[in-house]
Write an enzyme that holds these catalytic residues in place. Structure first.
Site, PDB file in Angstrom:
ATOM      1  CG  ASN A  14      -1.815   1.169   1.322  1.00 31.33           C
ATOM      2  OD1 ASN A  14      -1.380   2.292   1.076  1.00 31.33           O
ATOM      3  ND2 ASN A  14      -3.073   0.958   1.655  1.00 31.33           N
ATOM      4  CG  HIS A  17       1.152   6.410   4.537  1.00 31.82           C
ATOM      5  ND1 HIS A  17       0.203   7.392   4.729  1.00 31.82           N
ATOM      6  CD2 HIS A  17       0.714   5.329   5.225  1.00 31.82           C
ATOM      7  CE1 HIS A  17      -0.758   6.915   5.520  1.00 31.82           C
ATOM      8  NE2 HIS A  17      -0.469   5.669   5.822  1.00 31.82           N
ATOM      9  CG  HIS A  57      -8.298   4.195   0.867  1.00 35.88           C
ATOM     10  ND1 HIS A  57      -8.511   4.034   2.216  1.00 35.88           N
ATOM     11  CD2 HIS A  57      -9.504   4.533   0.353  1.00 35.88           C
ATOM     12  CE1 HIS A  57      -9.780   4.281   2.504  1.00 35.88           C
ATOM     13  NE2 HIS A  57     -10.404   4.588   1.384  1.00 35.88           N
ATOM     14  NE  ARG A  59      -8.238   7.551   3.986  1.00 36.31           N
ATOM     15  CZ  ARG A  59      -9.118   7.227   4.947  1.00 36.31           C
ATOM     16  NH1 ARG A  59     -10.263   7.877   5.035  1.00 36.31           N
ATOM     17  NH2 ARG A  59      -8.865   6.282   5.806  1.00 36.31           N
ATOM     18  NE  ARG A  63      -7.437  11.431   5.012  1.00 34.60           N
ATOM     19  CZ  ARG A  63      -7.914  10.854   6.128  1.00 34.60           C
ATOM     20  NH1 ARG A  63      -7.143  10.067   6.838  1.00 34.60           N
ATOM     21  NH2 ARG A  63      -9.145  11.080   6.525  1.00 34.60           N
ATOM     22  CD  GLU A  84      -6.899  -0.155   1.064  1.00 35.37           C
ATOM     23  OE1 GLU A  84      -7.167   0.889   1.693  1.00 35.37           O
ATOM     24  OE2 GLU A  84      -5.980  -0.892   1.374  1.00 35.37           O
ATOM     25  CB  THR A 115      -9.269   1.717   7.011  1.00 41.79           C
ATOM     26  OG1 THR A 115      -8.773   2.271   5.802  1.00 41.79           O
ATOM     27  CG2 THR A 115     -10.649   1.150   6.786  1.00 41.79           C
ATOM     28  CD  GLU A 165      -6.882  -6.101   3.013  1.00 43.81           C
ATOM     29  OE1 GLU A 165      -7.046  -5.913   1.787  1.00 43.81           O
ATOM     30  OE2 GLU A 165      -6.198  -5.352   3.737  1.00 43.81           O
ATOM     31  CG  HIS A 204      -5.319  -1.694   9.322  1.00 41.55           C
ATOM     32  ND1 HIS A 204      -4.858  -1.106  10.464  1.00 41.55           N
ATOM     33  CD2 HIS A 204      -5.890  -0.708   8.592  1.00 41.55           C
ATOM     34  CE1 HIS A 204      -5.158   0.174  10.433  1.00 41.55           C
ATOM     35  NE2 HIS A 204      -5.772   0.447   9.309  1.00 41.55           N
TER      36      HIS A 204
END
Ligand code: PXP
Length: 252
Positions: A14, A17, A57, A59, A63, A84, A115, A165, A204
């Site tokens: 993922n 970031h 993801h 969003r 962000r 996602e 999340t 998941e 996660h």
């Protein structure tokens, strides 16, 4: 019911970031080609190091990942894109245009940092079933990000998802006996999901320390890992961070 062939543990990175760092300097950025750090270069580095998937993801508040990132990642050779997303008409329309290899439906609220908790599939079968069927009809494999809870697994199978998941956040935050209990919950949920014909993924809070326990959960196919890998990459570089995680996943 479809049965899924066990392929061994695979890694989806993922890279949200990486975009977080970019947006810190370029808020409101739309064209991800011109600003560093490059999402596309990050994805390429992960794939070179042996990751099979790239997860982002998109969003509602944009962000970190931007629409252009998703379109460009979809076109990038060698990237199996896992998008996602919250189940909203806006993001669903984008997903149906982009057609990533996979979509993972997640709960989303604007206030959360990341999340929080799994998707409530049970009780929302109608709305989720419609989204699953539109995505699957367009050739996208669909996953549900859920707590390791038998009711949610049953509901995920009932709405026609290909995969679940399992949310590993409670496990990652627990210590001692509570951690053992969370691991047991994940094991039971993985068994139950596999018997229900669902591919079993997890994600996660997975890091370089707790991966040793997570890898013992049966039937796992893909692990989606973000924050720990991007954090480690600051010190050793992204390729090395991904390789280290793959080594630990393989039990090295
Ligand atoms: N899987 C899902 C569904 C997520 O929402 C996230 C966080 O964005 C992750 C995996 C990755 O979690 P982490 O960054 O804690 O590794």
């Amino acid at each position: 019911m479809t049965t899924h062939v066990q392929r061994g543990l695979q890694l989806g990175v993922n890279i949200d970031h990486v975009a977080t760092v970019r947006q810190a300097r370029y808020p409101g950025l739309l064209d991800s080609h011109t600003c560093e750090p490059s999402i596309l270069e990050a994805a390429a580095a992960c794939v070179r190091a042996g990751a099979v998937g790239i997860t982002v993801h998109l969003r509602a508040d944009r962000r970190h990942i931007q629409d252009a990132d998703v379109y460009q990642l979809r076109e990038k050779e060698g990237v199996r894109l896992n998008l996602e997303m919250g189940n909203t008409p806006e993001i669903l329309a984008i997903a149906l245009r982009v057609l990533p290899a996979e979509v993972c439906l997640v709960p989303e609220s604007r206030e959360e940092i990341t999340t929080e908790g799994g998707l409530a599939v049970a009780g929302h079968e109608r709305a989720l079933g419609e989204t699953v069927s539109r995505l699957r009809g367009a050739g996208v494999r669909v996953s549900m990000f859920i707590e390791p809870d038998l009711k949610q697994i049953e509901a995920s199978a009932a709405v026609g998802a290909d995969m679940v998941e399992l949310h590993t956040g409670a496990f990652a935050n627990a210590q001692g006996a509570a951690r053992e209990r969370e691991l047991e919950r994940l094991t039971k949920a993985a068994d139950f999901s596999q018997k229900a014909g669902l591919q079993v993924n997890a994600g996660h809070g997975i890091n370089y320390e707790n991966i040793g326990l997570i890898r013992g959960v049966p039937h796992l196919c893909d692990l989606n890992i973000g924050h720990s890998i991007v954090s480690r990459a600051l010190f050793v570089g992204l390729e090395a961070a991904v390789r280290e995680m793959l080594g630990l996943m393989a039990g090295a």
